[in-house]
Design a protein around this motif. Structure first.
Motif, PDB file in Angstrom:
ATOM      1  N   ASP A 474      -6.343   6.317  -5.186  1.00  0.00           N
ATOM      2  CA  ASP A 474      -6.637   7.425  -4.269  1.00  0.00           C
ATOM      3  C   ASP A 474      -6.201   7.082  -2.843  1.00  0.00           C
ATOM      4  O   ASP A 474      -5.613   7.919  -2.147  1.00  0.00           O
ATOM      5  CB  ASP A 474      -8.134   7.740  -4.289  1.00  0.00           C
ATOM      6  CG  ASP A 474      -8.587   8.321  -5.623  1.00  0.00           C
ATOM      7  OD1 ASP A 474      -7.730   8.799  -6.386  1.00  0.00           O
ATOM      8  OD2 ASP A 474      -9.808   8.272  -5.899  1.00  0.00           O
ATOM      9  N   HIS A 477      -2.332   6.788  -2.685  1.00  0.00           N
ATOM     10  CA  HIS A 477      -1.607   7.963  -3.206  1.00  0.00           C
ATOM     11  C   HIS A 477      -0.664   7.561  -4.340  1.00  0.00           C
ATOM     12  O   HIS A 477       0.523   7.931  -4.373  1.00  0.00           O
ATOM     13  CB  HIS A 477      -0.838   8.666  -2.081  1.00  0.00           C
ATOM     14  CG  HIS A 477      -1.690   8.987  -0.884  1.00  0.00           C
ATOM     15  ND1 HIS A 477      -2.723   9.910  -0.934  1.00  0.00           N
ATOM     16  CD2 HIS A 477      -1.702   8.473   0.381  1.00  0.00           C
ATOM     17  CE1 HIS A 477      -3.306   9.966   0.249  1.00  0.00           C
ATOM     18  NE2 HIS A 477      -2.714   9.106   1.064  1.00  0.00           N
ATOM     19  N   LYS A 478      -1.221   6.796  -5.274  1.00  0.00           N
ATOM     20  CA  LYS A 478      -0.498   6.362  -6.467  1.00  0.00           C
ATOM     21  C   LYS A 478      -1.305   6.764  -7.694  1.00  0.00           C
ATOM     22  O   LYS A 478      -2.456   7.177  -7.595  1.00  0.00           O
ATOM     23  CB  LYS A 478      -0.311   4.838  -6.478  1.00  0.00           C
ATOM     24  CG  LYS A 478       0.292   4.246  -5.206  1.00  0.00           C
ATOM     25  CD  LYS A 478       1.774   4.522  -5.115  1.00  0.00           C
ATOM     26  CE  LYS A 478       2.379   3.813  -3.910  1.00  0.00           C
ATOM     27  NZ  LYS A 478       3.831   4.117  -3.748  1.00  0.00           N
TER      28      LYS A 478
END
Length: 587
Positions: A474, A477-478
């Protein structure tokens, strides 16, 4: 009766001597505490930097600093914060003509050394000189000194350039002799913090990761020296691999040194550089004392807008912690404090931690996440930001690390000793009892875990790893699957981490501050450190007791103190852990 009075008299004398000793100690402490007068720096001075003490993130507020008593030395400890600020201040101080890097035994991690080195490189932009001198050049000090305009050594000195090594101490054989079986529950192929307790040598996976990140650190080390000394990097590697420097003349021959000088010859050069007559002493100011010389003009103390630097240094545990450990309670309060302060426009979270308690790390992560929703949060990584140290960082807006920062180690483990054979066979002790539930004595060290109990603990660890990887996914951003693929407890350097998305940029704490100011859209601001350090006179008795014990143990064990401390920290850990494999010691 005669014997009675003899003991009474001895007791009275002992108490009297103790009282006198305490009086002298308090006088010393008061004299140190009241010596905070501004330091006058004469013109044509040199700033003397001799890094002989461990470098912490912040200069400690220590009433015993400067005292020579009960094994303490009178060297003043200075933190990285003041070292960097003082070098920056000296750059524009017209009274300072240059820097003298004096004999040092750099006791810091690679990233800390990198920050000091970069500050020295920036200092040279002023046109002022840097001269380095030592009788013994360790690899760490030479890496620092290599940026100097001139690097000298005593003609009979010792020069070290032999490459990096990292060693792990394994306890399995000793535990076997004691009849102790360490029961391991973990997630992560590379999560090797537990290996010393059930193996006698490194696993193939661990050897692979250590080779990778140690090689990355060494490559950066050689690159830095190559650029500063204008020596081909492959040539440097060849010199180290074949130990071609075996005496001072060899170091000059291969252009690692500019010359060999005795101290008096070095002082003559400093006199010439500062325009000092040969009959006078070189005017100098120690970097610790220089903190009290004027103000650091790079901050605007009267600005209403603040950037908070929140220091998170040391192992992570529950409770309050102290200046050298991270207590989840204290750090959470600090993050709430800066979050609710309208004058604080952005936060730089300075993380220098190998991790620790899984629960405590999650408590801190939550506060970082909440703070990011209100104002920018930028992370600056120090020597370590691994495992729990990375967990508390992953929610930030962006992450800065040095190329040789040790990070990653996204994994989780728990250990529980089975001491049944030790109690039964070594001590002749047996245990019996009653319980009201099947799992009422879960965690009892006097017996092994049952398969059902082991599965319960494994499920807890699995859930912890799932939470960890989801938080990183989170924050970065993966996908969680991707984080799992680069996780598994694997350790990375900053240079490696930026390529796989765990770090955003390579840079130091000042770069992080500038980024925070830009994201907060402020140009004028003051920099305020948090949390507040312990008062000089708070808990003096406790502080003295701890310092005396540590000084005594260190004096007895010498270089072996690191192994004692490693065992002590291992014994004190409890609960599920997010911790990097072990302390990396670069020799």
């Amino acid at each position: 009766m005669k014997q009675f009075f003899k003991f009474v008299f001895a007791t009275i004398v002992g108490l009297a001597l103790t009282f006198v000793l305490l009086i002298f100690l308090l006088i010393g402490i008061v004299s140190v505490a009241t010596s905070d007068k501004p330091v006058d720096v004469p013109s044509n001075s040199v700033l003397r930097i001799a890094l002989t003490m461990p470098i912490n993130e912040r200069t400690p507020d220590n009433p015993l600093a400067g005292l020579s008593f009960l094994g303490f030395d009178d060297n003043k400890t200075i933190g990285l914060n003041d070292i960097l600020a003082n070098i920056r201040k000296a750059k524009t101080d017209s009274h300072i003509k240059g820097i003298f890097l004096d004999e040092s035994y750099v006791q810091s991690g690679q990233a800390t050394t990198e920050e000091v080195r970069n500050a020295l490189i920036d200092f040279k932009k002023s046109g002022k000189f840097i001269v380095a001198y030592s009788e013994i050049y360790t690899q760490s000090f030479y890496y620092l000194a290599s940026v100097a305009d001139k690097v000298y050594m005593n003609p009979k000195g010792i020069f070290e350039l032999h490459g990096f090594s990292s060693q792990v101490m394994f306890y399995k054989g000793a535990l076997d002799k004691l009849g102790i079986d360490m029961q391991i529950i973990k997630v992560g192929t590379y999560k090797s913090a537990v290996e010393p307790f059930f193996l006698t040598k490194m696993s193939d996976a661990n050897r692979l990761q250590v080779n990778a990140y140690l090689g990355s650190m060494y490559d950066h080390f050689l690159t830095g020296i190559s650029q500063s000394r204008h020596i081909n990097k492959d040539s440097l590697a060849n010199i180290a691999n074949n130990l071609l420097v075996q005496n001072p003349e060899d170091a000059v021959k291969y252009k690692l040194l500019d010359g060999l000088k005795y101290k008096d010859e070095l002082l003559d050069e400093l006199k010439q550089r500062t325009g000092t007559s040969k009959k006078s002493n070189v005017k100098s100011v120690n970097i610790a004392d220089y903190t009290k010389a004027g103000d650091d003009k790079d901050t605007s103390d009267n600005a209403s807008s603040r950037i908070a630097i929140v220091y998170a240094s040391g192992e992570i545990s529950g409770g309050e912690g102290d200046d050298n450990t991270i207590g989840s309670e204290k750090l959470s309060k600090t993050l709430r404090q800066v979050r609710l302060d309208d004058n604080v426009k952005a936060v730089v979270l300075r993380v220098n931690s190998p991790g620790g308690s899984s629960l405590a790390s999650d408590v801190i992560w939550r506060e970082v996440l909440l703070t990011k929703k209100v104002k920018p949060v930028i992370v600056s990584m120090g020597d370590y930001a691994a495992s729990g140290g990375y967990y508390i960082a992953c929610a930030a807006d962006s992450i800065y690390a040095e190329p040789n920062t040790v990070t990653g180690s996204i994994g989780i483990f728990a250990m529980l000793p089975n001491m049944q054979k030790f109690f039964n066979d070594k001590l002749g002790l047996t245990f019996d009892g009653v319980k009201t539930g099947k799992f009422a004595d879960l965690g009892d060290v006097s017996r092994p875990l049952t398969e059902e109990e082991r599965m319960i603990l494994q499920n807890q660890v699995n859930r912890g790893y799932d939470t960890f990887t989801q938080a990183v996914a989170d924050g970065r951003h993966k996908t969680q699957a991707y984080i799992n693929s680069i996780g598994q407890g694997r350790v990375w350097t900053g240079s490696q981490a930026i390529k796989i998305g765990l770090v955003d940029k390579l840079g130091n704490i000042n770069d992080a501050v500038k980024s925070a100011a830009k994201k907060a859209n402020i140009k004028t601001y003051s920099i305020v450190p948090y949390p507040e350090q312990t008062s000089k006179f708070k808990n003096i008795g406790k502080s003295l007791s701890v310092e005396v014990r540590a000084a005594m143990v260190k004096s007895e064990l010498g270089d072996n103190y690191q192994y004692y401390n490693q065992v002590k920290q291992t014994v004190q850990r409890s609960g599920v852990q997010m911790r990097m494999p072990y302390d990396v010691v670069i020799k």
